[in-house]
Design a protein around this motif. Structure first.
Motif, PDB file in Angstrom:
ATOM      1  N   PRO A  12      -1.383  -3.836   7.678  1.00  0.00           N
ATOM      2  CA  PRO A  12      -1.569  -3.265   6.345  1.00  0.00           C
ATOM      3  C   PRO A  12      -1.154  -4.249   5.249  1.00  0.00           C
ATOM      4  CG  PRO A  12      -0.307  -1.772   7.752  1.00  0.00           C
ATOM      5  CD  PRO A  12      -0.448  -3.069   8.479  1.00  0.00           C
ATOM      6  N   GLU A  13      -1.834  -4.111   4.119  1.00  0.00           N
ATOM      7  CA  GLU A  13      -1.539  -4.963   2.973  1.00  0.00           C
ATOM      8  C   GLU A  13      -0.341  -4.417   2.202  1.00  0.00           C
ATOM      9  OE1 GLU A  13      -4.069  -6.273  -0.901  1.00  0.00           O
ATOM     10  OE2 GLU A  13      -5.118  -6.245   1.028  1.00  0.00           O
ATOM     11  N   ARG A  14       0.484  -5.312   1.714  1.00  0.00           N
ATOM     12  CA  ARG A  14       1.681  -4.930   0.958  1.00  0.00           C
ATOM     13  C   ARG A  14       1.292  -4.417  -0.428  1.00  0.00           C
ATOM     14  NH1 ARG A  14       5.388  -7.945  -2.382  1.00  0.00           N
ATOM     15  NH2 ARG A  14       7.380  -6.858  -2.405  1.00  0.00           N
ATOM     16  N   VAL A  15       1.911  -3.330  -0.851  1.00  0.00           N
ATOM     17  CA  VAL A  15       1.740  -2.814  -2.209  1.00  0.00           C
ATOM     18  C   VAL A  15       2.653  -3.644  -3.101  1.00  0.00           C
ATOM     19  CG1 VAL A  15       1.994  -0.833  -3.742  1.00  0.00           C
ATOM     20  CG2 VAL A  15       1.216  -0.495  -1.376  1.00  0.00           C
ATOM     21  N   GLU A  16       2.063  -4.497  -3.891  1.00  0.00           N
ATOM     22  CA  GLU A  16       2.820  -5.417  -4.739  1.00  0.00           C
ATOM     23  C   GLU A  16       2.547  -5.104  -6.211  1.00  0.00           C
ATOM     24  OE1 GLU A  16       3.204 -10.227  -5.497  1.00  0.00           O
ATOM     25  OE2 GLU A  16       1.341  -9.420  -4.679  1.00  0.00           O
ATOM     26  N   LYS A  51      -0.575  -3.908  -9.783  1.00  0.00           N
ATOM     27  CA  LYS A  51      -1.020  -4.713  -8.655  1.00  0.00           C
ATOM     28  C   LYS A  51      -1.863  -5.845  -9.260  1.00  0.00           C
ATOM     29  CE  LYS A  51      -1.847  -0.816  -5.586  1.00  0.00           C
ATOM     30  NZ  LYS A  51      -2.920  -0.186  -4.814  1.00  0.00           N
ATOM     31  N   PRO A  52      -1.783  -7.046  -8.730  1.00  0.00           N
ATOM     32  CA  PRO A  52      -2.592  -8.140  -9.271  1.00  0.00           C
ATOM     33  C   PRO A  52      -4.049  -8.010  -8.815  1.00  0.00           C
ATOM     34  CG  PRO A  52      -1.272  -8.923  -7.444  1.00  0.00           C
ATOM     35  CD  PRO A  52      -0.882  -7.489  -7.669  1.00  0.00           C
ATOM     36  N   LEU A  53      -4.705  -7.004  -9.357  1.00  0.00           N
ATOM     37  CA  LEU A  53      -6.047  -6.609  -8.945  1.00  0.00           C
ATOM     38  C   LEU A  53      -6.760  -6.035 -10.158  1.00  0.00           C
ATOM     39  CD1 LEU A  53      -8.114  -5.706  -6.656  1.00  0.00           C
ATOM     40  CD2 LEU A  53      -6.757  -3.617  -6.531  1.00  0.00           C
ATOM     41  N   ALA A  70       8.814   2.562  -1.956  1.00  0.00           N
ATOM     42  CA  ALA A  70       8.785   3.640  -0.967  1.00  0.00           C
ATOM     43  C   ALA A  70       7.584   3.534  -0.014  1.00  0.00           C
ATOM     44  CB  ALA A  70       8.768   4.993  -1.673  1.00  0.00           C
ATOM     45  N   PHE A  71       6.475   2.998  -0.514  1.00  0.00           N
ATOM     46  CA  PHE A  71       5.248   2.899   0.272  1.00  0.00           C
ATOM     47  C   PHE A  71       4.804   1.439   0.388  1.00  0.00           C
ATOM     48  CE2 PHE A  71       5.257   7.149  -1.553  1.00  0.00           C
ATOM     49  CZ  PHE A  71       4.907   7.939  -0.475  1.00  0.00           C
ATOM     50  N   GLU A  72       5.750   0.574   0.714  1.00  0.00           N
ATOM     51  CA  GLU A  72       5.518  -0.878   0.663  1.00  0.00           C
ATOM     52  C   GLU A  72       4.274  -1.330   1.429  1.00  0.00           C
ATOM     53  OE1 GLU A  72       7.975  -5.041   1.089  1.00  0.00           O
ATOM     54  OE2 GLU A  72       8.812  -3.239   1.982  1.00  0.00           O
ATOM     55  N   TYR A  73       3.977  -0.718   2.564  1.00  0.00           N
ATOM     56  CA  TYR A  73       2.803  -1.096   3.353  1.00  0.00           C
ATOM     57  C   TYR A  73       1.872   0.094   3.599  1.00  0.00           C
ATOM     58  CZ  TYR A  73       4.801  -5.667   4.052  1.00  0.00           C
ATOM     59  OH  TYR A  73       5.308  -6.920   3.836  1.00  0.00           O
ATOM     60  N   ASP A  74       1.839   1.007   2.635  1.00  0.00           N
ATOM     61  CA  ASP A  74       1.003   2.206   2.752  1.00  0.00           C
ATOM     62  C   ASP A  74       0.300   2.450   1.417  1.00  0.00           C
ATOM     63  OD1 ASP A  74      -0.160   4.681   3.165  1.00  0.00           O
ATOM     64  OD2 ASP A  74       1.728   5.740   3.521  1.00  0.00           O
TER      65      ASP A  74
END
Length: 168
Positions: free
Chosen positions: A2-6, A50-52, A142-146
């Motif tokens: 899973p991608e990290r929520v950054e 998020k850088p998106l 809390a949801f770092e990889y979710d």
């Protein structure tokens, strides 16, 4: 994996990145494009995000959206399906310097309208924007990889802001 929520601090270059992407999308999709809107947290000045770069591309009808999907794929956009609503198709593009998520939307779609209401409300209500930023930072931990959990956990706040925006 899973991608990290950054979540990163606001980048003053985000609006210019949006304009560059929008110009390329207009060239790619042509006359079927009615409007292109910068949405999401990168569209709110000062907001950590998020850088998106999130973008809604408005097309006349659902058939135009379907017709545009192969063009997006041929241009290197990864199809992400219509995870959120019927008739809206998402695409992701990752480059070394920036990521972008593009939603193709038929004109008049309620989801696009909600996104604009949310964006515009936060742009004009700094307290609500600050509350949203604090929530995003907390949820990113809390949801770092979710990513789906992160998005779902923001839903009540987003719905509340949209309800407030509709009352204006």
């Amino acid at each position: 994996m899973p991608e990290r929520v950054e979540i990163v601090p606001y980048d003053a270059a985000w609006p210019a990145h949006f304009r560059e992407i929008a110009a390329r999308l207009k060239t790619l999709l042509g006359d079927r494009v009615l409007d292109i809107q910068h949405i999401g947290s990168t569209s709110i000045p000062g907001m950590a995000a998020k850088p998106l770069i999130d973008i809604d591309v408005i097309m006349p009808a659902a058939a135009d959206v379907i017709d545009a999907c192969p063009l997006m794929e041929a241009a290197g956009y990864e199809p992400r399906g219509n995870r959120y609503d019927a008739d809206i198709f998402a695409f992701m593009k990752r480059t070394p310097t920036r990521r972008q998520r593009v939603y193709l939307c038929p004109e008049g779609h309620a989801t696009h309208h909600r996104r604009i209401q949310f964006r515009d409300y936060l742009r004009t209500h700094p307290q609500a924007a600050a509350e949203y930023q604090a929530l995003k930072l907390k949820l990113a931990e809390a949801f770092e990889y979710d990513g789906d959990g992160y998005t779902a956990a923001k839903a009540a706040f987003v719905n509340d802001v949209v309800a407030r925006a509709r009352k204006r």
